[in-house]
Design a protein around this motif. Structure first.
Motif, short mmCIF file in Angstrom:
data_model
loop_
_atom_site.label_atom_id
_atom_site.label_comp_id
_atom_site.label_asym_id
_atom_site.label_seq_id
_atom_site.Cartn_x
_atom_site.Cartn_y
_atom_site.Cartn_z
N GLY A 112 0.88 -0.88 -0.06
CA GLY A 112 0.21 -0.03 -0.29
C GLY A 112 0.33 0.80 -0.08
O GLY A 112 0.30 2.38 -0.37
N ALA A 113 2.15 1.61 0.72
CA ALA A 113 2.78 2.66 0.59
C ALA A 113 3.05 2.98 -0.58
O ALA A 113 3.38 3.92 -1.28
N LEU A 114 3.57 1.52 -1.37
CA LEU A 114 3.99 1.62 -2.59
C LEU A 114 3.52 2.26 -3.63
O LEU A 114 3.31 3.33 -4.08
N LEU A 115 1.66 1.73 -3.09
CA LEU A 115 0.47 2.25 -4.73
C LEU A 115 0.51 3.33 -3.84
O LEU A 115 0.21 4.18 -4.47
N ALA A 116 0.62 3.90 -2.83
CA ALA A 116 0.15 4.71 -2.20
C ALA A 116 0.72 6.31 -2.96
O ALA A 116 0.06 7.49 -3.69
N LYS A 117 1.88 5.85 -3.95
CA LYS A 117 2.32 7.50 -4.70
C LYS A 117 1.35 7.16 -6.14
O LYS A 117 2.09 8.53 -7.15
N SER A 118 0.92 6.34 -6.67
CA SER A 118 0.08 6.04 -7.85
C SER A 118 -0.70 7.59 -7.84
O SER A 118 -2.06 7.46 -8.25
N VAL A 119 -1.80 7.56 -6.25
CA VAL A 119 -2.89 8.15 -5.83
C VAL A 119 -2.30 9.76 -5.78
O VAL A 119 -1.62 10.28 -5.23
N PRO A 120 -3.38 10.50 -6.72
CA PRO A 120 -3.18 11.53 -7.31
C PRO A 120 -3.55 11.96 -5.46
O PRO A 120 -4.38 12.04 -4.72
N ASP A 121 -3.04 13.28 -5.62
CA ASP A 121 -2.91 14.04 -3.71
C ASP A 121 -4.51 14.21 -3.80
O ASP A 121 -5.04 14.24 -2.52
N HIS A 122 -4.96 15.11 -4.70
CA HIS A 122 -6.65 15.50 -4.80
C HIS A 122 -7.90 14.16 -4.39
O HIS A 122 -9.02 14.76 -3.70
N LEU A 123 -7.23 12.45 -4.26
CA LEU A 123 -7.98 11.55 -3.84
C LEU A 123 -7.88 11.06 -2.28
O LEU A 123 -6.78 11.60 -1.84
N PRO A 124 -9.24 10.97 -1.59
CA PRO A 124 -8.74 9.90 -0.73
C PRO A 124 -7.55 9.05 -0.60
O PRO A 124 -7.47 8.29 -0.66
N GLY A 125 -6.46 9.74 0.41
CA GLY A 125 -5.60 8.27 0.34
C GLY A 125 -5.28 7.85 1.58
O GLY A 125 -4.15 6.53 2.00
N SER A 126 -5.53 7.89 2.67
CA SER A 126 -5.18 7.61 4.13
C SER A 126 -4.43 6.28 4.23
O SER A 126 -3.97 5.80 5.02
N TYR A 127 -5.58 5.41 3.44
CA TYR A 127 -5.70 3.56 3.38
C TYR A 127 -5.11 3.50 3.28
O TYR A 127 -3.99 2.91 3.89
N LEU A 128 -4.41 3.96 2.17
CA LEU A 128 -2.48 3.15 1.28
C LEU A 128 -1.73 4.26 2.19
O LEU A 128 -0.98 3.87 1.90
N ARG A 129 -1.91 5.41 2.73
CA ARG A 129 -0.34 5.94 3.12
C ARG A 129 -0.40 5.58 4.27
O ARG A 129 -1.01 4.74 4.69
#
Length: 178
Positions: A112-129
């Motif tokens: 998830g930490a690696l995948l989080a880098k692919s999620v744009p900042d404007h989308l919710p990302g607390s699960y992967l961070r």
């Protein structure tokens, strides 16, 4: 051979299948990212509850800080998406099974930490961070190796079961959007 080594060797095929399936999601695409989160929501909350019900806190005292279901559900809520039907939770009838299930959930945090880098900042990302105290994965792996599990086959079975749940959930969500 350590329990971690046994789990890694005997679940490598499952791990590869799950990585391949979830690697098809473009997490920079809002719809695909939502589909990815829904797939995880079919597994993570139920698996965490099963771990709670089986008494994981006695094996891993910092378990409450490791849970991610609330972060996942909050990300889905930000999109305004309904929660998908959860898959049946894994059967966790032994200490070995608890360690096997945890091996998959804790390992998914690294991915998830690696995948989080692919999620744009404007989308919710607390699960992967990444969250939790620094070194939490190392602490988990140390506890896993020191667990003294006398039935590694039960740990492997539980880990393969949880990997299988992720695989099924990903396939269900992909079928729903295709």
């Amino acid at each position: 051979m350590s329990l971690r080594s046994v789990l890694r060797a005997q679940t490598a095929d499952c791990h590869a299948e799950v990585d391949t399936l979830f690697g098809t999601f473009d997490l920079s695409n809002k719809q695909q990212y939502q589909t990815f989160l829904r797939a995880h929501a079919r597994v993570v909350p139920a698996a965490e509850k099963a771990l709670d019900d089986a008494g994981i806190i006695r094996l891993l005292p910092d378990w409450p800080e490791r849970r991610r279901a609330q972060l996942l559900l909050a990300d889905i809520a930000e999109f305004g998406d309904p929660l998908p039907q959860p898959l049946p939770p894994p059967a966790l009838h032994s200490e070995a099974a608890l360690w096997g299930a945890l091996y998959v959930l804790e390992g998914s945090k690294l991915g998830g930490a690696l995948l989080a880098k692919s999620v744009p900042d404007h989308l919710p990302g607390s699960y992967l961070r990444p969250q939790g105290p620094k070194g939490a994965i190392r602490t988990f792996m140390d506890r896993l190796d020191a667990s003294g599990v006398d039935d590694p086959a039960a740990a492997v079975f539980a880990a393969r079961d949880v990997f299988g749940l992720f695989l099924k959930a990903g396939q269900l969500e992909l079928e729903a959007v295709l």
